[in-house]
Structures are given as C-alpha cells and as structure tokens.
Design an enzyme around this catalytic site. Structure first.
Site, PDB file in Angstrom:
ATOM      1  N   PRO A   2      39.661  32.759  37.867  1.00  0.00           N
ATOM      2  CA  PRO A   2      40.172  31.558  37.211  1.00  0.00           C
ATOM      3  C   PRO A   2      39.772  30.295  37.980  1.00  0.00           C
ATOM      4  O   PRO A   2      39.660  30.333  39.194  1.00  0.00           O
ATOM      5  CB  PRO A   2      41.681  31.751  37.250  1.00  0.00           C
ATOM      6  CG  PRO A   2      41.931  33.101  37.854  1.00  0.00           C
ATOM      7  CD  PRO A   2      40.683  33.509  38.534  1.00  0.00           C
ATOM      8  N   GLU A   3      39.576  29.201  37.242  1.00  0.00           N
ATOM      9  CA  GLU A   3      39.199  27.927  37.847  1.00  0.00           C
ATOM     10  C   GLU A   3      40.411  26.980  37.804  1.00  0.00           C
ATOM     11  O   GLU A   3      41.517  27.420  37.532  1.00  0.00           O
ATOM     12  CB  GLU A   3      37.983  27.365  37.099  1.00  0.00           C
ATOM     13  CG  GLU A   3      36.834  28.386  37.059  1.00  0.00           C
ATOM     14  CD  GLU A   3      35.631  27.924  36.272  1.00  0.00           C
ATOM     15  OE1 GLU A   3      35.461  26.703  36.085  1.00  0.00           O
ATOM     16  OE2 GLU A   3      34.848  28.785  35.839  1.00  0.00           O
ATOM     17  N   LYS A  58      41.568  26.028  43.612  1.00  0.00           N
ATOM     18  CA  LYS A  58      41.730  27.150  42.689  1.00  0.00           C
ATOM     19  C   LYS A  58      42.763  28.168  43.211  1.00  0.00           C
ATOM     20  O   LYS A  58      42.870  29.265  42.685  1.00  0.00           O
ATOM     21  CB  LYS A  58      40.372  27.846  42.478  1.00  0.00           C
ATOM     22  CG  LYS A  58      39.326  26.920  41.853  1.00  0.00           C
ATOM     23  CD  LYS A  58      38.105  27.670  41.354  1.00  0.00           C
ATOM     24  CE  LYS A  58      37.171  28.042  42.475  1.00  0.00           C
ATOM     25  NZ  LYS A  58      35.910  28.646  41.969  1.00  0.00           N
ATOM     26  N   HIS A  96      46.702  47.532  36.727  1.00  0.00           N
ATOM     27  CA  HIS A  96      46.036  46.614  37.662  1.00  0.00           C
ATOM     28  C   HIS A  96      46.999  45.815  38.554  1.00  0.00           C
ATOM     29  O   HIS A  96      46.580  44.883  39.223  1.00  0.00           O
ATOM     30  CB  HIS A  96      45.085  45.656  36.936  1.00  0.00           C
ATOM     31  CG  HIS A  96      44.202  46.339  35.934  1.00  0.00           C
ATOM     32  ND1 HIS A  96      43.317  47.316  36.305  1.00  0.00           N
ATOM     33  CD2 HIS A  96      44.108  46.201  34.581  1.00  0.00           C
ATOM     34  CE1 HIS A  96      42.678  47.760  35.211  1.00  0.00           C
ATOM     35  NE2 HIS A  96      43.143  47.102  34.160  1.00  0.00           N
ATOM     36  N   ARG A 118      39.578  43.383  39.427  1.00  0.00           N
ATOM     37  CA  ARG A 118      38.426  43.586  40.318  1.00  0.00           C
ATOM     38  C   ARG A 118      38.835  43.724  41.785  1.00  0.00           C
ATOM     39  O   ARG A 118      38.025  44.111  42.611  1.00  0.00           O
ATOM     40  CB  ARG A 118      37.440  42.422  40.169  1.00  0.00           C
ATOM     41  CG  ARG A 118      36.976  42.157  38.734  1.00  0.00           C
ATOM     42  CD  ARG A 118      35.848  43.064  38.287  1.00  0.00           C
ATOM     43  NE  ARG A 118      34.677  42.995  39.137  1.00  0.00           N
ATOM     44  CZ  ARG A 118      33.657  42.153  38.984  1.00  0.00           C
ATOM     45  NH1 ARG A 118      33.675  41.272  38.007  1.00  0.00           N
ATOM     46  NH2 ARG A 118      32.623  42.184  39.790  1.00  0.00           N
ATOM     47  N   ARG A 267      24.198  31.964  40.482  1.00  0.00           N
ATOM     48  CA  ARG A 267      25.210  31.843  39.423  1.00  0.00           C
ATOM     49  C   ARG A 267      24.525  31.494  38.105  1.00  0.00           C
ATOM     50  O   ARG A 267      23.724  30.561  38.034  1.00  0.00           O
ATOM     51  CB  ARG A 267      26.229  30.744  39.773  1.00  0.00           C
ATOM     52  CG  ARG A 267      26.941  30.952  41.101  1.00  0.00           C
ATOM     53  CD  ARG A 267      27.812  32.189  41.111  1.00  0.00           C
ATOM     54  NE  ARG A 267      28.822  32.179  40.070  1.00  0.00           N
ATOM     55  CZ  ARG A 267      30.014  31.603  40.209  1.00  0.00           C
ATOM     56  NH1 ARG A 267      30.346  31.004  41.322  1.00  0.00           N
ATOM     57  NH2 ARG A 267      30.887  31.634  39.225  1.00  0.00           N
TER      58      ARG A 267
END
Ligand SMILES: [Zn+2]
Length: 277
Positions: A2-3, A58, A96, A118, A267
């Site tokens: 997330p940003e 962030k 998760h 992840r 990226r």
C-alpha cells in the site's frame, strides 16, 4: 502497495476503532514479521493502551500510553483486520493473519490482526526513549500532502536520477509507490524518464498539485484495491479512476496513442510518449 492513500485509510480506520483499548496479549503465528526482539516487543506492548494511530510516509504508527510506539511497515501486502481472539497458535486465525493483538476496552474485547499475504511487512516496537531515534533513522523525506512546494522543488532538483526513481525514494519524499508515481506523472504531463534535476519550478509545482489532487481523491475513495488491499472498514475504489498505472499497451485517454511500459530501477513504469515530456 500500500502507498500513502492506503496507509492513510488504514490509519484513519484504526484511529476510529482502537484508541483507548488496552493491548492485553499478543500472539505471533509468523514471528519474522516482528523485526524487533520478540520478547522486547511483547514487553513494550502488553499492558499499554493505544493512544493514537497515524501515518508516517507509507508506515502506520501506533502511539501507546507509556510513550512507546510501534510501527507497521506494510511493504507489499500488509494490512489490519479485526476479529475474535484465536486463543492460541492452533486456534482459528483468519487467512494470512500473522500477528494477533488482544484489545480490551470497557466491556469489550476484540482482536487486531496484522495480515500479510507476501510476509514482507515488518512490525517494530520502541520504548519511549527510543522512538525518536528510530524515526530519525528512517530519514524519511517530507510528506507530499503537506510539503512546501519550494522544498519539494529543491529536493527533486538536487537529484540527477530519473524522475520516477526519485519519486519512489522515500528519503526524498515519503509516500509515493508505483501507482501514485505513474498517475501523478501522467496527470502532470512529465516523462518518468526525465532527470529530476531538469525540472523547472513550474513543473515540480504542477507535479505536486496533481499528486495531492490524486492522493486526496484516492483517500476519499479509501485508496486503490489492487491485489488484496483492504482497510479495517473495507477496500477502496480509486483503482477505477486510474488513468495510466497498469495500462501498458492501452490507449492514452488524452491522445489515443498506446501507453508504453518500461522498467525504471526495476519497477514497471507506464507512460504516454506523446503527452509526457
Ligand atoms: Zn497521450
């Protein structure tokens, strides 16, 4: 991901639900998520009340009654969710969920789960006298929502690297990731491949104005749900407003030419070679 807008949405959701609650216990189903020493993490947190939750770049920051703080570096897929206390590592954990915090209020008990598909995210806790040193050590650049335009210009124009890579560097400005860098550069008509040092004051000012407009609109829509991001109170819908991010090969909405997809510092970067100069 997330940003900034997604971290801000999570922090606001947490700020509505958790201040005043006591951290009564915690369990780590995947201990490497806790980057501090595990025993110290428990010692710092258990028995403390959450005073305030906010955002730092962030990261999500929790301030506790003792003056201690803990920080969630969400990386690719970190997020929070509420649910019932699993009781043990063998109990019922949501998919998760990696760490569970038992939160007690007056006549209420809930569990705050840190979830991470992840598993790249990290949680760190610091005693009151160590918090500021940690924040200073992060050396984060200013926040794009509040930075003075002249300071933003100075920080960017001191960098010879490509604009896209410079925006992603949290030490220069803290909050952009791939989505909001690509969206802001498209809106401002600036090529991600340009040297940041080549930008005029007018161009950095336009970039900042567009980045703020986009991030503020995204915050109103609870961020962009790409992959699996969800706030405590549900996902976002800003992904429906994306103009450039993830649209390599598709027609540019301004000129109709296909978007190019290139790699900048590894990226994936999407831009229009006609509209972005
Ligand atoms: Zn175009």
């Amino acid at each position: 991901m997330p940003e900034l807008p997604e971290a801000e949405t999570m922090a606001r959701d947490l700020q509505r639900r958790t201040p005043g609650l006591l951290i009564a216990d915690l369990l780590a189903a995947y201990p490497p998520i806790i980057a501090s020493d595990g025993d110290l993490f428990r010692e710092i947190l258990v028995g403390q009340t959450i005073v305030q939750v906010g955002r730092l770049g962030k990261l999500v920051r929790f301030d506790l009654s003792s003056g201690a703080a803990f920080f969630a570096h969400l990386k690719m897929t970190g997020q929070f969710a509420l649910g019932p206390w699993p009781g043990s590592l063998e109990g019922h954990w949501p998919p998760h969920a990696r760490v569970a915090f038992l939160l007690k209020g007056v006549g209420s008990t809930t569990t705050l789960f840190y979830k991470d598909v992840r598993k790249f995210g990290r949680l760190r806790a610091f005693a009151a006298d160590k918090v500021q040193a940690y924040v200073d050590g992060l050396a984060l650049g200013p926040d794009p929502l509040t930075v003075d335009p002249q300071i933003f210009h100075k920080r960017l124009s001191a960098q010879r690297g490509r604009l896209k890579g410079v925006l992603l560097d949290q030490k220069i400005v803290a909050g952009f990731g791939n989505i909001y860098a690509d969206e802001s550069l498209f809106a401002a008509g600036l090529s991600p491949l340009r040297s940041a040092a080549s930008l005029s004051e007018k161009e950095t000012s336009l970039l900042l104005t567009e980045a703020r407009r986009i991030m503020n609109e995204s915050i109103k829509l609870r961020g962009s749900t790409v992959d699996n991001y969800q706030g405590l109170e549900g996902g976002g819908s800003y992904q429906d407003k994306h103009q450039a991010y993830g649209k390599g090969g598709k027609p540019c909405p301004k000129c109709g030419q296909p978007f190019l997809k290139v790699a900048v510092l590894g990226r994936s970067t999407v831009y229009c070679p006609v509209c972005q100069n």
